[in-house]
Scaffold this motif. Structure first.
Motif, short mmCIF file in Angstrom:
data_model
loop_
_atom_site.label_atom_id
_atom_site.label_comp_id
_atom_site.label_asym_id
_atom_site.label_seq_id
_atom_site.Cartn_x
_atom_site.Cartn_y
_atom_site.Cartn_z
N LYS A 4 132.46 -24.86 -10.26
CA LYS A 4 133.55 -25.71 -9.74
C LYS A 4 134.79 -25.51 -10.61
O LYS A 4 134.76 -25.80 -11.81
CB LYS A 4 133.12 -27.17 -9.78
CG LYS A 4 132.10 -27.53 -8.71
CD LYS A 4 131.92 -29.04 -8.67
CE LYS A 4 131.21 -29.53 -7.43
NZ LYS A 4 130.00 -28.82 -7.08
N VAL A 5 135.85 -25.00 -9.99
CA VAL A 5 137.08 -24.75 -10.75
C VAL A 5 138.21 -25.60 -10.17
O VAL A 5 138.24 -25.89 -8.97
CB VAL A 5 137.48 -23.25 -10.74
CG1 VAL A 5 136.40 -22.41 -11.37
CG2 VAL A 5 137.78 -22.75 -9.34
N GLY A 6 139.13 -25.99 -11.05
CA GLY A 6 140.28 -26.77 -10.63
C GLY A 6 141.54 -26.25 -11.29
O GLY A 6 141.48 -25.60 -12.34
N ILE A 7 142.68 -26.54 -10.66
CA ILE A 7 143.96 -26.04 -11.19
C ILE A 7 144.94 -27.20 -11.32
O ILE A 7 145.24 -27.89 -10.32
CB ILE A 7 144.55 -24.96 -10.25
CG1 ILE A 7 143.56 -23.81 -10.04
CG2 ILE A 7 145.87 -24.43 -10.82
CD1 ILE A 7 143.91 -22.91 -8.87
N LEU A 30 136.64 -23.54 -5.39
CA LEU A 30 137.89 -24.22 -5.74
C LEU A 30 137.76 -25.71 -5.39
O LEU A 30 137.90 -26.11 -4.24
CB LEU A 30 139.05 -23.54 -4.98
CG LEU A 30 140.47 -23.77 -5.47
CD1 LEU A 30 140.59 -23.78 -6.99
CD2 LEU A 30 141.39 -22.74 -4.88
N ALA A 31 137.45 -26.51 -6.43
CA ALA A 31 137.06 -27.90 -6.19
C ALA A 31 138.26 -28.83 -6.07
O ALA A 31 138.19 -29.85 -5.37
CB ALA A 31 136.16 -28.37 -7.33
N VAL A 64 141.54 -33.58 -10.85
CA VAL A 64 141.21 -32.15 -11.00
C VAL A 64 140.16 -31.99 -12.10
O VAL A 64 139.15 -31.31 -11.93
CB VAL A 64 142.46 -31.31 -11.32
CG1 VAL A 64 142.07 -29.87 -11.65
CG2 VAL A 64 143.45 -31.33 -10.16
N ILE A 65 140.39 -32.67 -13.22
CA ILE A 65 139.44 -32.55 -14.34
C ILE A 65 138.09 -33.14 -13.96
O ILE A 65 137.04 -32.54 -14.21
CB ILE A 65 140.01 -33.22 -15.62
CG1 ILE A 65 141.29 -32.49 -16.06
CG2 ILE A 65 138.98 -33.23 -16.75
CD1 ILE A 65 142.01 -33.09 -17.24
N GLU A 69 134.42 -27.97 -13.37
CA GLU A 69 133.75 -27.57 -14.63
C GLU A 69 134.68 -26.69 -15.47
O GLU A 69 134.66 -26.71 -16.69
CB GLU A 69 132.48 -26.77 -14.32
CG GLU A 69 131.43 -27.56 -13.56
CD GLU A 69 130.43 -26.64 -12.89
OE1 GLU A 69 129.36 -26.43 -13.47
OE2 GLU A 69 130.72 -26.13 -11.79
N VAL A 70 135.48 -25.87 -14.79
CA VAL A 70 136.48 -25.03 -15.47
C VAL A 70 137.84 -25.46 -14.95
O VAL A 70 138.05 -25.49 -13.73
CB VAL A 70 136.25 -23.53 -15.18
CG1 VAL A 70 137.38 -22.69 -15.79
CG2 VAL A 70 134.90 -23.07 -15.70
N ILE A 71 138.75 -25.78 -15.87
CA ILE A 71 140.07 -26.26 -15.47
C ILE A 71 141.13 -25.29 -15.99
O ILE A 71 141.20 -24.99 -17.18
CB ILE A 71 140.34 -27.69 -16.04
CG1 ILE A 71 139.41 -28.70 -15.36
CG2 ILE A 71 141.79 -28.11 -15.81
CD1 ILE A 71 138.13 -28.97 -16.09
N PHE A 72 141.96 -24.81 -15.07
CA PHE A 72 143.12 -24.00 -15.44
C PHE A 72 144.33 -24.92 -15.45
O PHE A 72 144.51 -25.72 -14.52
CB PHE A 72 143.37 -22.90 -14.41
CG PHE A 72 142.26 -21.89 -14.29
CD1 PHE A 72 142.23 -20.76 -15.09
CD2 PHE A 72 141.25 -22.05 -13.35
CE1 PHE A 72 141.21 -19.81 -14.98
CE2 PHE A 72 140.23 -21.11 -13.22
CZ PHE A 72 140.22 -19.99 -14.04
#
Ligand SMILES: NC(=O)c1ccc[n+]([C@@H]2O[C@H](COP(=O)([O-])OP(=O)(O)OC[C@H]3O[C@@H](n4cnc5c(N)ncnc54)[C@H](OP(=O)(O)O)[C@@H]3O)[C@@H](O)[C@H]2O)c1
Length: 345
Positions: A4-7, A30-31, A64-65, A69-72
């Motif tokens: 799960k990634v967020g921006i 893209l979560a 987003v956070i 799991e991974v936040i850009f």
């Protein structure tokens, strides 16, 4: 189910390039995408190229956070520390595309960005994430400072030469050109179409904020202090960076030997390509990709090595490299989602 990634900052140029690339990443989901100015609106309203493909509603940065799991983070400098702290508390990976986790010396950050580090522990735990140079240090880290676009092209361009002690470290001059997306989405007079189209000029001559980051990397490679003259230019194209780098040779070496050195240094690196002898690196050949093309030239008359390094500032210079870094920390093959072929024209 993918990672799960967020921006955070998804509506900016580098942020939305992350969206575009992550939608084609087979292991990423893209979560959440965040925005301050457009919260509550579908991202496809701001970027209609995403219509029918990705129409997620932009949310708050906190959401987003929470969902990822991974936040850009792709924000103006000075904003990322609090998000890094929140990710650290929640055991999440934080990859910052801005400048807040790139400089090892707080003094440099103060001098060039006019700001301070508020939580030194965060910075001590962060890694300067240029994969080809610091791959082993990146593994296992959860706060990553994704390198700047110019420093990426220059660090990769000079790594083999400086590592082998080929160059006088006080002689380096970098003449670099960037496309207009390098300035971000915000409106300004210099990037206003009539002002930059059919125009070409240097800016921030010997005064660009990427200078300390460039010198940090080059100094680390050389094992001694390196100072450079760095002159960026605004190129009237949307994307791409070409850095032409000049350094005085300290040793006798032939062009064939320089080629051997660069080819052997980068033989395992998919994203660094050494151009055939007699050709020059060209931003056209790296557009929309994660490649860095490097061409090598000797000026025997002046005893100078000339290295030309070309990247896409949005790709290897920002979003592509950030995904390469995510792949490293998540234990994926480094090229996952990054294998697109650069267009021919
Ligand atoms: N452009 C490049 O080639 C490039 C390359 C490498 C690194 N970077 C770095 O990546 C980061 C983003 O660059 P960018 O070119 O994508 O910039 P940009 O187009 O200006 O996008 C930045 C985004 O940050 C968001 N934001 C959140 N809080 C903000 C605030 N207080 N003030 C202004 N904006 C705020 C804005 O989106 P909302 O208003 O929707 O929240 C804005 O769209 C920068 O640190 C830049 O140095 C850029």
């Amino acid at each position: 189910m993918g990672i799960k990634v967020g921006i955070i900052g998804a509506t900016g140029y580098a942020g939305v390039e992350l969206v575009r690339l992550l939608l084609n990443h087979p292991q990423a989901e893209l979560a959440a995408v965040g925005s301050v100015s457009f919260e509550g609106k579908p991202i496809s309203e701001i970027y209609p190229n995403l219509a029918g493909i990705f129409e997620a509603v932009l949310t708050s940065d906190e959401q987003v956070i929470e969902k990822s799991e991974v936040i850009f983070a792709s924000l103006p400098h000075g904003l990322s520390e609090k998000y890094a702290a929140s990710c650290a508390e929640q055991g999440k990976v934080f990859i910052d595309l801005g400048a807040d986790f790139r400089l090892w010396a707080e003094e440099d950050y103060k001098q060039w960005y006019g700001l301070e580090y508020h939580d030194l522990t965060l910075h001590q735990n962060a890694v300067y994430a240029l994969p080809e140079l610091y791959r082993e240090q990146i593994k296992g880290k959860t706060i990553l400072g994704n390198p700047g676009c110019y420093p990426t092209s220059i660090g990769l361009g000079l790594y083999p030469a400086l590592k082998s002690g080929l160059l006088d470290t006080k002689s380096i001059i970098i003449d670099a050109k960037s496309g207009v997306t390098g300035a971000g989405r915000g409106l300004s007079q210099t990037t206003h179409y009539p002002d930059c189209n059919e125009a070409f000029s240097p800016y921030k001559i010997a005064d660009h904020r990427h200078t300390p980051e460039i010198e940090q990397t080059l100094g680390d490679i050389a094992g001694e202090r390196v100072t450079v003259t760095f002159v960026p230019h605004l190129l009237p194209v949307n994307r791409g960076i070409v850095s032409t780098i000049y350094g005085t040779l300290k040793k006798d070496i032939t062009l064939d030997e320089v080629f051997d050195l660069y080819k052997s240094t980068y033989k395992e690196e998919q994203f660094v390509r050494i151009c055939p002898k007699g050709t020059a690196a060209n931003l056209k050949n790296v557009r929309l990709s994660n490649y860095c093309d490097i061409s090598l030239h000797l000026d025997e008359r002046t005893n100078r090595l000339i290295v030309v390094s070309a990247i896409d500032n949005m790709g290897k210079g920002a979003a592509g490299q950030a995904i390469q870094n995510m792949n490293i920390v998540c234990g994926l093959s480094e090229n996952t989602g990054l294998n697109s072929v650069p267009p021919c024209f």
